[in-house]
Design a protein around this motif. Structure first.
Motif, PDB file in Angstrom:
ATOM      1  N   LYS A   1      57.567  19.657  21.540  1.00 57.19           N
ATOM      2  CA  LYS A   1      57.227  20.458  22.712  1.00 57.19           C
ATOM      3  C   LYS A   1      57.228  19.533  23.927  1.00 57.19           C
ATOM      4  CE  LYS A   1      56.338  24.385  20.537  1.00 57.19           C
ATOM      5  NZ  LYS A   1      56.837  23.984  19.231  1.00 57.19           N
ATOM      6  N   TYR A   2      58.073  19.829  24.915  1.00 60.54           N
ATOM      7  CA  TYR A   2      58.173  18.974  26.083  1.00 60.54           C
ATOM      8  C   TYR A   2      58.776  19.758  27.243  1.00 60.54           C
ATOM      9  CZ  TYR A   2      62.979  18.634  24.342  1.00 60.54           C
ATOM     10  OH  TYR A   2      64.230  18.935  23.888  1.00 60.54           O
ATOM     11  N   LYS A   3      58.539  19.260  28.457  1.00 64.35           N
ATOM     12  CA  LYS A   3      59.065  19.939  29.641  1.00 64.35           C
ATOM     13  C   LYS A   3      59.002  18.992  30.829  1.00 64.35           C
ATOM     14  CE  LYS A   3      58.621  24.157  32.411  1.00 64.35           C
ATOM     15  NZ  LYS A   3      57.833  25.393  32.648  1.00 64.35           N
ATOM     16  N   SER A   4      59.907  19.169  31.795  1.00 61.93           N
ATOM     17  CA  SER A   4      59.921  18.329  32.995  1.00 61.93           C
ATOM     18  C   SER A   4      59.149  18.999  34.123  1.00 61.93           C
ATOM     19  CB  SER A   4      61.359  18.064  33.440  1.00 61.93           C
ATOM     20  OG  SER A   4      61.979  19.263  33.853  1.00 61.93           O
ATOM     21  N   PHE A   5      58.579  18.164  34.998  1.00 64.47           N
ATOM     22  CA  PHE A   5      57.839  18.632  36.170  1.00 64.47           C
ATOM     23  C   PHE A   5      58.268  17.809  37.379  1.00 64.47           C
ATOM     24  CE2 PHE A   5      55.372  19.870  32.531  1.00 64.47           C
ATOM     25  CZ  PHE A   5      54.908  21.135  32.854  1.00 64.47           C
ATOM     26  N   SER A   6      58.116  18.387  38.563  1.00 62.89           N
ATOM     27  CA  SER A   6      58.603  17.736  39.774  1.00 62.89           C
ATOM     28  C   SER A   6      57.610  16.770  40.395  1.00 62.89           C
ATOM     29  CB  SER A   6      58.995  18.796  40.810  1.00 62.89           C
ATOM     30  OG  SER A   6      57.893  19.631  41.104  1.00 62.89           O
ATOM     31  N   SER A   7      56.353  16.756  39.921  1.00 67.34           N
ATOM     32  CA  SER A   7      55.376  15.819  40.468  1.00 67.34           C
ATOM     33  C   SER A   7      54.473  15.286  39.359  1.00 67.34           C
ATOM     34  CB  SER A   7      54.505  16.489  41.537  1.00 67.34           C
ATOM     35  OG  SER A   7      53.594  17.402  40.949  1.00 67.34           O
ATOM     36  N   ARG A   8      53.920  14.106  39.608  1.00 66.49           N
ATOM     37  CA  ARG A   8      53.004  13.497  38.630  1.00 66.49           C
ATOM     38  C   ARG A   8      51.766  14.369  38.455  1.00 66.49           C
ATOM     39  NH1 ARG A   8      53.245   9.024  34.984  1.00 66.49           N
ATOM     40  NH2 ARG A   8      51.152   8.960  34.128  1.00 66.49           N
ATOM     41  N   GLU A   9      51.296  14.963  39.548  1.00 65.05           N
ATOM     42  CA  GLU A   9      50.093  15.796  39.489  1.00 65.05           C
ATOM     43  C   GLU A   9      50.300  17.002  38.570  1.00 65.05           C
ATOM     44  OE1 GLU A   9      51.514  14.619  42.242  1.00 65.05           O
ATOM     45  OE2 GLU A   9      49.975  13.127  42.748  1.00 65.05           O
ATOM     46  N   GLU A  10      51.464  17.660  38.711  1.00 68.27           N
ATOM     47  CA  GLU A  10      51.771  18.803  37.851  1.00 68.27           C
ATOM     48  C   GLU A  10      51.847  18.371  36.390  1.00 68.27           C
ATOM     49  OE1 GLU A  10      54.612  22.065  39.726  1.00 68.27           O
ATOM     50  OE2 GLU A  10      55.411  20.054  40.065  1.00 68.27           O
ATOM     51  N   ALA A  11      52.481  17.228  36.176  1.00 67.13           N
ATOM     52  CA  ALA A  11      52.635  16.728  34.812  1.00 67.13           C
ATOM     53  C   ALA A  11      51.274  16.411  34.188  1.00 67.13           C
ATOM     54  CB  ALA A  11      53.517  15.491  34.810  1.00 67.13           C
ATOM     55  N   GLU A  12      50.390  15.771  34.944  1.00 63.01           N
ATOM     56  CA  GLU A  12      49.056  15.433  34.441  1.00 63.01           C
ATOM     57  C   GLU A  12      48.286  16.692  34.060  1.00 63.01           C
ATOM     58  OE1 GLU A  12      47.624  12.623  33.811  1.00 63.01           O
ATOM     59  OE2 GLU A  12      48.707  11.057  34.901  1.00 63.01           O
TER      60      GLU A  12
END
Length: 209
Positions: free
Chosen positions: A36-47
Protein backbone atom coordinates in the motif's frame (compact mmCIF):
# COMPACT_ATOMS: atom_id res chain seq x y z
CA UNK A 1 10.17 23.88 -15.79
CA UNK A 2 11.58 21.80 -12.94
CA UNK A 3 9.64 18.67 -12.11
CA UNK A 4 7.61 19.11 -8.92
CA UNK A 5 8.94 17.06 -6.04
CA UNK A 6 6.80 14.24 -4.69
CA UNK A 7 6.82 12.38 -1.40
CA UNK A 8 5.95 8.69 -1.33
CA UNK A 9 4.14 7.13 1.62
CA UNK A 10 4.49 3.38 2.11
CA UNK A 11 1.92 2.05 4.57
CA UNK A 12 2.53 -1.61 3.80
CA UNK A 13 5.88 -2.67 2.37
CA UNK A 14 9.31 -3.93 3.30
CA UNK A 15 9.99 -0.84 5.42
CA UNK A 16 6.94 1.46 5.85
CA UNK A 17 7.73 5.15 5.90
CA UNK A 18 8.01 8.29 3.78
CA UNK A 19 10.39 8.37 0.82
CA UNK A 20 11.52 11.27 -1.34
CA UNK A 21 11.94 9.42 -4.63
CA UNK A 22 10.08 6.80 -6.63
CA UNK A 23 13.24 4.67 -6.74
CA UNK A 24 13.38 4.51 -2.92
CA UNK A 25 9.66 3.80 -2.69
CA UNK A 26 9.88 1.06 -5.30
CA UNK A 27 12.52 -0.77 -3.26
CA UNK A 28 10.00 -1.02 -0.43
CA UNK A 29 7.00 -2.20 -2.44
CA UNK A 30 8.42 -4.24 -5.35
CA UNK A 31 7.55 -7.88 -4.80
CA UNK A 32 5.70 -7.16 -1.54
CA UNK A 33 2.22 -8.77 -1.61
CA UNK A 34 -0.62 -6.22 -1.32
CA UNK A 35 1.74 -3.28 -0.82
CA UNK A 36 0.00 0.00 0.00
CA UNK A 37 1.62 3.25 -1.13
CA UNK A 38 0.83 6.61 -2.70
CA UNK A 39 2.56 9.86 -3.72
CA UNK A 40 1.83 13.29 -2.23
CA UNK A 41 2.84 16.77 -3.33
CA UNK A 42 4.07 17.99 0.07
CA UNK A 43 5.89 16.59 3.10
CA UNK A 44 3.06 17.78 5.35
CA UNK A 45 0.45 15.81 3.37
CA UNK A 46 2.67 12.76 3.39
CA UNK A 47 3.24 12.95 7.17
CA UNK A 48 -0.49 13.28 7.84
CA UNK A 49 -1.30 10.40 5.51
CA UNK A 50 1.38 8.11 6.94
CA UNK A 51 0.11 8.58 10.49
CA UNK A 52 -3.50 8.18 9.38
CA UNK A 53 -5.49 5.35 7.80
CA UNK A 54 -4.26 4.30 4.35
CA UNK A 55 -7.85 3.45 3.36
CA UNK A 56 -8.67 7.17 3.43
CA UNK A 57 -6.14 7.70 0.65
CA UNK A 58 -6.42 4.41 -1.28
CA UNK A 59 -10.07 4.75 -2.14
CA UNK A 60 -11.53 2.43 -4.73
CA UNK A 61 -12.81 5.62 -6.39
CA UNK A 62 -9.55 5.39 -8.37
CA UNK A 63 -11.31 2.65 -10.28
CA UNK A 64 -14.60 3.15 -12.03
CA UNK A 65 -17.46 1.21 -10.49
CA UNK A 66 -18.14 -1.85 -12.61
CA UNK A 67 -21.63 -2.86 -13.67
CA UNK A 68 -23.09 -5.84 -11.87
CA UNK A 69 -22.45 -9.18 -13.52
CA UNK A 70 -25.67 -10.44 -15.08
CA UNK A 71 -27.40 -13.58 -13.84
CA UNK A 72 -26.70 -15.22 -17.21
CA UNK A 73 -22.98 -14.48 -16.93
CA UNK A 74 -22.83 -15.62 -13.31
CA UNK A 75 -23.97 -19.07 -14.41
CA UNK A 76 -20.80 -19.40 -16.53
CA UNK A 77 -18.22 -17.79 -14.21
CA UNK A 78 -16.23 -19.72 -11.62
CA UNK A 79 -16.22 -17.44 -8.58
CA UNK A 80 -13.82 -19.60 -6.59
CA UNK A 81 -10.99 -17.85 -8.44
CA UNK A 82 -8.89 -14.73 -8.54
CA UNK A 83 -8.70 -12.28 -11.45
CA UNK A 84 -5.71 -10.28 -12.68
CA UNK A 85 -5.43 -7.34 -15.04
CA UNK A 86 -2.99 -4.64 -16.14
CA UNK A 87 -3.24 -1.01 -17.21
CA UNK A 88 -0.68 0.99 -19.15
CA UNK A 89 -0.77 4.75 -19.84
CA UNK A 90 0.71 4.60 -23.32
CA UNK A 91 2.39 1.55 -24.77
CA UNK A 92 5.07 1.69 -23.48
CA UNK A 93 4.26 3.92 -20.54
CA UNK A 94 3.60 3.87 -16.78
CA UNK A 95 2.38 0.38 -15.94
CA UNK A 96 0.41 -1.19 -13.13
CA UNK A 97 -1.24 -4.53 -12.51
CA UNK A 98 -3.31 -6.05 -9.75
CA UNK A 99 -5.11 -9.17 -8.58
CA UNK A 100 -8.50 -9.38 -6.87
CA UNK A 101 -10.89 -11.99 -5.53
CA UNK A 102 -13.38 -12.60 -8.32
CA UNK A 103 -16.50 -12.62 -6.13
CA UNK A 104 -15.77 -9.81 -3.68
CA UNK A 105 -13.34 -7.84 -5.89
CA UNK A 106 -11.18 -7.48 -2.77
CA UNK A 107 -7.70 -6.41 -3.88
CA UNK A 108 -5.01 -8.99 -3.11
CA UNK A 109 -1.97 -7.30 -4.64
CA UNK A 110 -1.00 -4.35 -6.81
CA UNK A 111 2.29 -3.31 -8.42
CA UNK A 112 3.35 -0.22 -10.36
CA UNK A 113 6.30 0.48 -12.65
CA UNK A 114 7.54 3.67 -14.34
CA UNK A 115 7.52 2.06 -17.79
CA UNK A 116 6.32 -1.14 -19.44
CA UNK A 117 3.67 -2.45 -21.82
CA UNK A 118 0.21 -3.84 -21.26
CA UNK A 119 1.22 -7.35 -22.33
CA UNK A 120 4.14 -7.31 -19.88
CA UNK A 121 1.76 -6.25 -17.12
CA UNK A 122 -0.70 -9.02 -17.95
CA UNK A 123 2.15 -11.58 -17.91
CA UNK A 124 3.56 -10.35 -14.60
CA UNK A 125 0.09 -10.22 -13.06
CA UNK A 126 -0.53 -13.90 -13.80
CA UNK A 127 2.88 -14.94 -12.45
CA UNK A 128 2.34 -12.82 -9.32
CA UNK A 129 -1.05 -14.48 -8.90
CA UNK A 130 0.46 -17.95 -9.25
CA UNK A 131 3.18 -17.15 -6.69
CA UNK A 132 0.58 -15.59 -4.35
CA UNK A 133 -1.60 -18.72 -4.49
CA UNK A 134 1.33 -21.13 -4.20
CA UNK A 135 2.40 -19.50 -0.93
CA UNK A 136 -1.10 -20.20 0.35
CA UNK A 137 -1.20 -23.77 -0.97
CA UNK A 138 -4.17 -22.83 -3.12
CA UNK A 139 -4.88 -24.43 -6.49
CA UNK A 140 -7.81 -22.25 -7.46
CA UNK A 141 -7.87 -20.92 -11.06
CA UNK A 142 -6.79 -17.50 -12.25
CA UNK A 143 -8.80 -15.47 -14.75
CA UNK A 144 -7.02 -13.24 -17.27
CA UNK A 145 -8.44 -11.45 -20.29
CA UNK A 146 -5.13 -11.77 -22.19
CA UNK A 147 -4.52 -14.85 -24.33
CA UNK A 148 -1.03 -13.51 -25.14
CA UNK A 149 -0.06 -13.40 -21.46
CA UNK A 150 -1.47 -16.85 -20.77
CA UNK A 151 0.55 -18.27 -23.68
CA UNK A 152 3.70 -16.53 -22.43
CA UNK A 153 3.18 -18.02 -18.95
CA UNK A 154 2.74 -21.54 -20.31
CA UNK A 155 5.87 -21.02 -22.45
CA UNK A 156 7.70 -19.58 -19.41
CA UNK A 157 8.88 -16.68 -21.57
CA UNK A 158 7.77 -13.04 -21.74
CA UNK A 159 7.98 -12.55 -25.49
CA UNK A 160 8.03 -8.76 -25.38
CA UNK A 161 9.66 -6.51 -27.94
CA UNK A 162 10.09 -3.64 -25.50
CA UNK A 163 13.40 -1.87 -26.17
CA UNK A 164 16.10 -2.57 -23.60
CA UNK A 165 17.67 0.62 -22.21
CA UNK A 166 18.32 2.35 -18.91
CA UNK A 167 14.62 3.25 -18.56
CA UNK A 168 13.44 -0.34 -19.00
CA UNK A 169 16.20 -1.95 -16.92
CA UNK A 170 13.97 -2.34 -13.84
CA UNK A 171 11.03 -3.92 -15.66
CA UNK A 172 13.38 -6.36 -17.42
CA UNK A 173 14.79 -7.37 -14.03
CA UNK A 174 11.26 -8.09 -12.82
CA UNK A 175 10.51 -10.06 -16.00
CA UNK A 176 13.65 -12.14 -15.44
CA UNK A 177 12.55 -12.96 -11.88
CA UNK A 178 9.09 -13.94 -13.13
CA UNK A 179 10.54 -16.21 -15.82
CA UNK A 180 12.86 -17.79 -13.26
CA UNK A 181 9.92 -18.42 -10.95
CA UNK A 182 8.10 -20.22 -13.77
CA UNK A 183 11.14 -22.39 -14.50
CA UNK A 184 11.69 -23.19 -10.82
CA UNK A 185 8.07 -23.86 -9.84
CA UNK A 186 5.30 -26.16 -10.98
CA UNK A 187 1.72 -24.91 -10.71
CA UNK A 188 -1.61 -26.68 -10.96
CA UNK A 189 -3.79 -23.58 -11.05
CA UNK A 190 -5.81 -23.49 -14.29
CA UNK A 191 -5.47 -20.27 -16.28
CA UNK A 192 -8.92 -19.29 -17.49
CA UNK A 193 -9.83 -16.78 -20.20
CA UNK A 194 -12.17 -14.05 -18.98
CA UNK A 195 -14.78 -13.65 -21.74
CA UNK A 196 -15.09 -9.87 -21.81
CA UNK A 197 -17.60 -9.72 -24.68
CA UNK A 198 -19.99 -12.02 -22.80
CA UNK A 199 -19.35 -11.05 -19.18
CA UNK A 200 -18.18 -7.44 -19.25
CA UNK A 201 -14.87 -6.14 -17.90
CA UNK A 202 -12.82 -8.46 -15.70
CA UNK A 203 -13.23 -7.66 -11.96
CA UNK A 204 -9.54 -6.69 -11.70
CA UNK A 205 -9.97 -4.04 -14.42
CA UNK A 206 -8.77 -0.56 -13.46
CA UNK A 207 -11.84 1.07 -15.00
CA UNK A 208 -9.95 3.74 -16.95
CA UNK A 209 -11.00 2.96 -20.50
Amino acid sequence: MAKKKKYYVVWQGNDPGIYESWAECQLQVKGYPAAKYKSFSSREEAEAAFHGNFADHMSTSNYAKKPAITAEARADINFDTICVDAACSGNPGPLEYRGVETESQHELFIQKFPIGTNNIGEFLAIVHGLAYLKKRNSKIPIYSDSRHAMKWVYNKKCNTKLVRNTKTKTIYEVIARAEKWLHDNQFENPLLKWETKKWGEIPADFGRK
